[in-house]
Design a protein around this motif. Sequence first.
Motif, PDB file in Angstrom:
ATOM      1  N   SER A  67       0.835  -1.194   0.000  1.00 57.69           N
ATOM      2  CA  SER A  67       0.000   0.000   0.000  1.00 57.69           C
ATOM      3  C   SER A  67       0.877   1.253   0.000  1.00 57.69           C
ATOM      4  O   SER A  67       0.607   2.218  -0.728  1.00 57.69           O
ATOM      5  N   TYR A  68       1.923   1.241   0.769  1.00 63.11           N
ATOM      6  CA  TYR A  68       2.851   2.376   0.826  1.00 63.11           C
ATOM      7  C   TYR A  68       3.518   2.583  -0.532  1.00 63.11           C
ATOM      8  O   TYR A  68       3.605   3.719  -1.032  1.00 63.11           O
ATOM      9  N   ALA A  71       1.090   4.144  -2.953  1.00 64.70           N
ATOM     10  CA  ALA A  71       0.864   5.556  -2.634  1.00 64.70           C
ATOM     11  C   ALA A  71       2.039   6.400  -3.116  1.00 64.70           C
ATOM     12  O   ALA A  71       1.851   7.502  -3.654  1.00 64.70           O
ATOM     13  N   LYS A  74       1.875   6.841  -6.895  1.00 61.39           N
ATOM     14  CA  LYS A  74       0.853   7.812  -7.311  1.00 61.39           C
ATOM     15  C   LYS A  74       1.341   9.250  -7.144  1.00 61.39           C
ATOM     16  O   LYS A  74       0.925  10.143  -7.865  1.00 61.39           O
ATOM     17  N   ARG A  75       2.212   9.484  -6.176  1.00 63.00           N
ATOM     18  CA  ARG A  75       2.711  10.823  -5.909  1.00 63.00           C
ATOM     19  C   ARG A  75       3.676  11.293  -6.991  1.00 63.00           C
ATOM     20  O   ARG A  75       3.922  12.466  -7.119  1.00 63.00           O
TER      21      ARG A  75
END
Length: 76
Positions: A67-68, A71, A74-75
Amino acid sequence: MDDAEIERRADADPDAGLIPPGFWDPASPASVETKEQITLRLDVDGLRHFQSAGKGYQSRINVVLKSYVRAQEKRR
């Protein structure tokens, strides 16, 4: 339960039926995501948190890490 009992119950089950010939022919094995075994040092409090939920704590840690990573991707 012995084989005879299994057969008897299967014969009595209205939902049980014969599998038609060729039913499994198009089937293929599902791909399994490979994992790599490593040694990882974690803070005791973080490890205990995941272990406190019981069996499967390593999988839960893996889900959090994935999940990290998503994320962070996506950044970008």
